[in-house]
Write a protein that holds these residues in place. Structure first.
Motif, PDB file in Angstrom:
ATOM      1  N   VAL A 259       0.839  -1.199   0.000  1.00  0.00           N
ATOM      2  CA  VAL A 259       0.000   0.000   0.000  1.00  0.00           C
ATOM      3  C   VAL A 259       0.877   1.253   0.000  1.00  0.00           C
ATOM      4  CG1 VAL A 259      -1.539   1.386   1.457  1.00  0.00           C
ATOM      5  CG2 VAL A 259      -2.122  -0.971   0.928  1.00  0.00           C
ATOM      6  N   GLY A 260       1.993   1.210   0.736  1.00  0.00           N
ATOM      7  CA  GLY A 260       2.911   2.346   0.714  1.00  0.00           C
ATOM      8  C   GLY A 260       3.403   2.634  -0.696  1.00  0.00           C
ATOM      9  N   HIS A 261       3.793   1.571  -1.410  1.00  0.00           N
ATOM     10  CA  HIS A 261       4.182   1.735  -2.815  1.00  0.00           C
ATOM     11  C   HIS A 261       3.014   2.263  -3.643  1.00  0.00           C
ATOM     12  CE1 HIS A 261       8.157   0.016  -2.683  1.00  0.00           C
ATOM     13  NE2 HIS A 261       7.735  -1.147  -2.214  1.00  0.00           N
ATOM     14  N   GLY A 262       1.848   1.626  -3.461  1.00  0.00           N
ATOM     15  CA  GLY A 262       0.690   1.981  -4.274  1.00  0.00           C
ATOM     16  C   GLY A 262       0.232   3.411  -4.052  1.00  0.00           C
ATOM     17  N   CYS A 263       0.221   3.854  -2.789  1.00  0.00           N
ATOM     18  CA  CYS A 263      -0.213   5.226  -2.499  1.00  0.00           C
ATOM     19  C   CYS A 263       0.750   6.246  -3.086  1.00  0.00           C
ATOM     20  CB  CYS A 263      -0.348   5.425  -0.988  1.00  0.00           C
ATOM     21  SG  CYS A 263      -1.822   4.651  -0.288  1.00  0.00           S
ATOM     22  N   TYR A 264       2.040   5.927  -3.075  1.00  0.00           N
ATOM     23  CA  TYR A 264       3.002   6.827  -3.724  1.00  0.00           C
ATOM     24  C   TYR A 264       2.589   7.058  -5.167  1.00  0.00           C
ATOM     25  CZ  TYR A 264       7.762   8.564  -4.954  1.00  0.00           C
ATOM     26  OH  TYR A 264       8.846   9.302  -5.367  1.00  0.00           O
ATOM     27  N   GLU A 265       2.330   5.989  -5.896  1.00  0.00           N
ATOM     28  CA  GLU A 265       1.970   6.126  -7.306  1.00  0.00           C
ATOM     29  C   GLU A 265       0.606   6.799  -7.486  1.00  0.00           C
ATOM     30  OE1 GLU A 265       3.828   5.556  -9.915  1.00  0.00           O
ATOM     31  OE2 GLU A 265       5.527   4.702  -8.819  1.00  0.00           O
ATOM     32  N   GLN A 266      -0.354   6.458  -6.631  1.00  0.00           N
ATOM     33  CA  GLN A 266      -1.688   7.041  -6.773  1.00  0.00           C
ATOM     34  C   GLN A 266      -1.701   8.537  -6.458  1.00  0.00           C
ATOM     35  OE1 GLN A 266      -4.270   4.660  -4.240  1.00  0.00           O
ATOM     36  NE2 GLN A 266      -4.852   3.338  -5.958  1.00  0.00           N
ATOM     37  N   ASN A 267      -0.783   8.985  -5.601  1.00  0.00           N
ATOM     38  CA  ASN A 267      -0.828  10.357  -5.116  1.00  0.00           C
ATOM     39  C   ASN A 267       0.087  11.316  -5.866  1.00  0.00           C
ATOM     40  OD1 ASN A 267      -2.746   9.800  -3.139  1.00  0.00           O
ATOM     41  ND2 ASN A 267      -1.196   9.158  -1.661  1.00  0.00           N
ATOM     42  N   ILE A 268       0.788  10.834  -6.891  1.00  0.00           N
ATOM     43  CA  ILE A 268       1.586  11.741  -7.716  1.00  0.00           C
ATOM     44  C   ILE A 268       0.651  12.733  -8.404  1.00  0.00           C
ATOM     45  CG2 ILE A 268       3.069  11.867  -9.764  1.00  0.00           C
ATOM     46  CD1 ILE A 268       4.204   9.118  -8.901  1.00  0.00           C
ATOM     47  N   ALA A 269       1.087  13.983  -8.523  1.00  0.00           N
ATOM     48  CA  ALA A 269       0.261  15.028  -9.137  1.00  0.00           C
ATOM     49  C   ALA A 269      -0.325  14.540 -10.459  1.00  0.00           C
ATOM     50  CB  ALA A 269       1.097  16.277  -9.370  1.00  0.00           C
ATOM     51  N   PRO A 270      -1.645  14.615 -10.641  1.00  0.00           N
ATOM     52  CA  PRO A 270      -2.284  14.065 -11.847  1.00  0.00           C
ATOM     53  C   PRO A 270      -1.716  14.609 -13.152  1.00  0.00           C
ATOM     54  CG  PRO A 270      -3.935  14.638 -10.204  1.00  0.00           C
ATOM     55  CD  PRO A 270      -2.636  15.155  -9.688  1.00  0.00           C
ATOM     56  N   GLU A 271      -1.269  15.864 -13.133  1.00  0.00           N
ATOM     57  CA  GLU A 271      -0.744  16.450 -14.367  1.00  0.00           C
ATOM     58  C   GLU A 271       0.572  15.818 -14.814  1.00  0.00           C
ATOM     59  OE1 GLU A 271       0.304  19.452 -11.008  1.00  0.00           O
ATOM     60  OE2 GLU A 271      -1.325  18.053 -11.530  1.00  0.00           O
ATOM     61  N   PHE A 272       1.184  15.018 -13.940  1.00  0.00           N
ATOM     62  CA  PHE A 272       2.414  14.317 -14.302  1.00  0.00           C
ATOM     63  C   PHE A 272       2.143  12.959 -14.956  1.00  0.00           C
ATOM     64  CE2 PHE A 272       4.945  16.488 -10.626  1.00  0.00           C
ATOM     65  CZ  PHE A 272       4.901  17.688 -11.326  1.00  0.00           C
ATOM     66  N   GLY A 273       0.871  12.553 -15.034  1.00  0.00           N
ATOM     67  CA  GLY A 273       0.536  11.230 -15.554  1.00  0.00           C
ATOM     68  C   GLY A 273       1.037  10.999 -16.969  1.00  0.00           C
ATOM     69  N   LEU A 274       1.587   9.804 -17.212  1.00  0.00           N
ATOM     70  CA  LEU A 274       2.122   9.400 -18.518  1.00  0.00           C
ATOM     71  C   LEU A 274       3.160  10.396 -19.041  1.00  0.00           C
ATOM     72  CD1 LEU A 274      -1.011   7.905 -20.330  1.00  0.00           C
ATOM     73  CD2 LEU A 274       0.737   6.728 -18.981  1.00  0.00           C
ATOM     74  N   THR A 275       3.932  10.950 -18.107  1.00  0.00           N
ATOM     75  CA  THR A 275       5.117  11.754 -18.433  1.00  0.00           C
ATOM     76  C   THR A 275       6.280  11.158 -17.650  1.00  0.00           C
ATOM     77  OG1 THR A 275       5.167  13.385 -16.631  1.00  0.00           O
ATOM     78  CG2 THR A 275       3.584  13.768 -18.422  1.00  0.00           C
ATOM     79  N   PRO A 276       7.517  11.607 -17.901  1.00  0.00           N
ATOM     80  CA  PRO A 276       8.654  11.081 -17.137  1.00  0.00           C
ATOM     81  C   PRO A 276       8.573  11.358 -15.643  1.00  0.00           C
ATOM     82  CG  PRO A 276       9.407  12.182 -19.126  1.00  0.00           C
ATOM     83  CD  PRO A 276       7.950  12.485 -19.008  1.00  0.00           C
ATOM     84  N   LEU A 277       7.685  12.270 -15.236  1.00  0.00           N
ATOM     85  CA  LEU A 277       7.545  12.597 -13.816  1.00  0.00           C
ATOM     86  C   LEU A 277       6.422  11.812 -13.150  1.00  0.00           C
ATOM     87  CD1 LEU A 277       7.900  16.500 -13.967  1.00  0.00           C
ATOM     88  CD2 LEU A 277       9.673  14.732 -14.050  1.00  0.00           C
ATOM     89  N   GLY A 278       5.738  10.954 -13.900  1.00  0.00           N
ATOM     90  CA  GLY A 278       4.523  10.310 -13.414  1.00  0.00           C
ATOM     91  C   GLY A 278       4.719   9.019 -12.665  1.00  0.00           C
ATOM     92  N   ALA A 279       5.930   8.772 -12.166  1.00  0.00           N
ATOM     93  CA  ALA A 279       6.199   7.578 -11.359  1.00  0.00           C
ATOM     94  C   ALA A 279       7.163   7.959 -10.251  1.00  0.00           C
ATOM     95  CB  ALA A 279       6.799   6.466 -12.227  1.00  0.00           C
TER      96      ALA A 279
END
Length: 492
Positions: A259-279
């Motif tokens: 969940v710690g891993h998953g929440c990190y990914e879920q909580n990244i700023a949405p505008e970074f999605g599918l960009t090099p900053l989105g993980a």
């Protein structure tokens, strides 16, 4: 369109395809029929070939040459930093080698699982030798004459070196061994929990705990796997756990960790999605989230008090006399075989052993045929217990079968980062234990979301931690936390 816009559009499609590749890996571990392994290996190899071709496309070099990074804002400059690094690495790696590594490691994963189930090292070693050969080739291509292991480590923790990590591990080992020896000499030996805890109840509680830690089931799910892991980013982030009806902690704490891993990914700023900053920016920072969720929060006296109550409600008996005995059982120190089940005192010693062994595998001073003997000798020296079977020894981890050389040290680096974050978080969030005692983690997870998770890949790994904590990351806070927690538990 400008060169920057063209590059970002191209990268968007590459990131989307990478998510598809990740989903194939998730499916292989959770849903795929056993007989599909050979075909899946071909599928993974084919897709990796497509991805590698895109990552080395000559147009990327042309776009990069045409872009002035100094004219970009901080977000644009960070995207360029990641793409330049990725392009430099990808163009050093031949297409055929990248595809072959993907095919072989996909096949190796299934062979490892069979060997582990049968406790048959010989069944796995020829395939592992093939993986090691390919990873040495990859490292040589990436290193440009430098250290082979550093070249692989950079894929998981950019900027880190084996020499730097090894020196930190040497400093840590002295205090960890000293603490362990004090605990073993204390005369205290808390009991583990006893009883049978049915799978349905464990998975129900795992779902509840995941929700309490902020995992969003609208964009995620929990499945079972041999080796728990998380997968995906953005709006599709999946985690896995495993169940042992005699040991509910295996399920519950594997779940909290993922969940710690998953929440990190879920909580990244949405505008970074599918960009090099989105993980997540690195595996060390990723592990800082999973470890602080699992340990500093999930194994705290406050939260285990709440968990004891929930287990009593669901199972009728939590397997311990009271909340204090339950807390002691959760944090019981013992020289177990399995890394993922290790207590906080022993865990990093497991990592240090693997770090040393895989460095030797990469530099050729240890060959695969001698790996089991080297593992068993080192384990008995470090833990005082002889390995009884391969599944408790060299076959226990999936990492080497899938080619993740350079990954293991990021677990301890994550613990170090978590120690720093815990110190800063406790200072910033007064009354945290009162919240945890009611099963409320929002104050803690909200602080982590704001100071770490939302940034994704915006900053370099160490910078993320330093900005969150206000000081340069170091091993001191983690070791102080362990001394204080286990000193109190064991009266040392």
């Amino acid at each position: 369109m400008s060169a920057f816009e063209n590059l970002m559009a191209f990268q968007h499609e590459t990131e989307a395809l990478a998510q598809v590749a990740g989903r194939l890996g998730w499916d292989q571990e959770t849903m795929m029929p056993r007989g599909a392994a050979a075909q899946r290996a071909e599928e993974m190899g084919a897709l990796e070939n497509v991805l590698h071709t895109r990552r080395t496309d000559p147009r990327i070099g042309e776009w990069l040459a045409a872009i002035d990074d100094t004219a970009l804002d901080a977000v644009g400059a960070a995207k360029m930093r990641h793409i330049r690094r990725s392009y430099a690495r990808a163009t050093k790696l031949p297409d055929t080698l990248a595809a072959e590594i993907a095919r072989v490691t996909s096949r190796a994963q299934g062979i490892w699982a069979e060997a582990r189930a049968a406790d048959d090292v010989a069944h796995f070693l020829p395939t592992l030798a093939e993986v090691v050969r390919l990873k040495r080739e990859e490292a040589a291509a990436l290193a440009d004459g430098g250290d082979l292991y550093d070249a692989l480590l950079d894929d998981y923790e950019p900027g880190a070196t084996a020499a730097e990590i090894g020196a930190m591990f040497d400093r840590m080992r002295t205090r960890l061994v000293m603490l362990r020896e004090k605990i073993m000499a204390s005369g205290r030996n808390p009991a583990g929990i006893t009883g049978r805890f049915d799978e349905e109840g464990q998975l129900k509680l795992a779902q509840e705990v995941a929700s309490h830690f902020g995992y969003n089931f609208k964009h995620g799910r929990i499945d079972k796997a041999v080796h728990p892991f998380s997968s995906g980013s953005g709006t599709d982030v999946r985690i896995t756990t495993r169940v042992d009806e005699g040991d509910p902690f295996n399920c519950l704490y594997s779940t909290i960790h993922e969940v710690g891993h998953g929440c990190y990914e879920q909580n990244i700023a949405p505008e970074f999605g599918l960009t090099p900053l989105g993980a997540g920016v690195s595996m060390g920072v990723h592990e800082s989230q999973s470890r602080i969720y699992e340990n500093q929060l999930g194994r705290s006296r406050a939260f285990t008090g709440w968990l004891h109550g929930r287990m009593t409600t669901i199972f009728g008996d939590a397997g311990a006399a009271d909340a204090d005995a339950f807390y002691a059982a959760v944090n019981r120190v013992h020289s177990g075989y399995i890394r993922t089940e290790a207590d906080e005192v022993h865990y990093n010693l497991h990592i240090m052993m693997r770090f040393d062994l895989e460095r030797k595998l990469m530099d050729g001073s240890l060959e695969v045929d001698d790996l089991e003997a080297a593992w068993n000798t080192r384990f008995e020296h470090d833990f005082g217990v002889a390995v009884d079977k391969p599944s408790n020894g060299v076959l226990q981890d999936v990492h080497w079968s899938v080619g993740l050389f350079g990954y293991f040290p990021t677990y301890t680096l994550g613990n170090v980062y978590a120690g720093c974050l815990n110190l800063a978080m406790r200072s910033a969030v007064p009354g945290l234990d009162d919240d945890l005692a009611r099963g409320h983690t929002e104050a803690a997870t909200g602080w982590l979301q704001e100071h770490v998770q939302r940034h994704g890949g915006l900053y370099e790994p160490k910078e993320v931690i330093e900005r969150a904590c206000g000081f340069e990351p170091n091993e001191g806070p983690l070791l102080d936390y362990l001394d204080a927690k286990f000193g109190a538990l064991y009266g040392v």
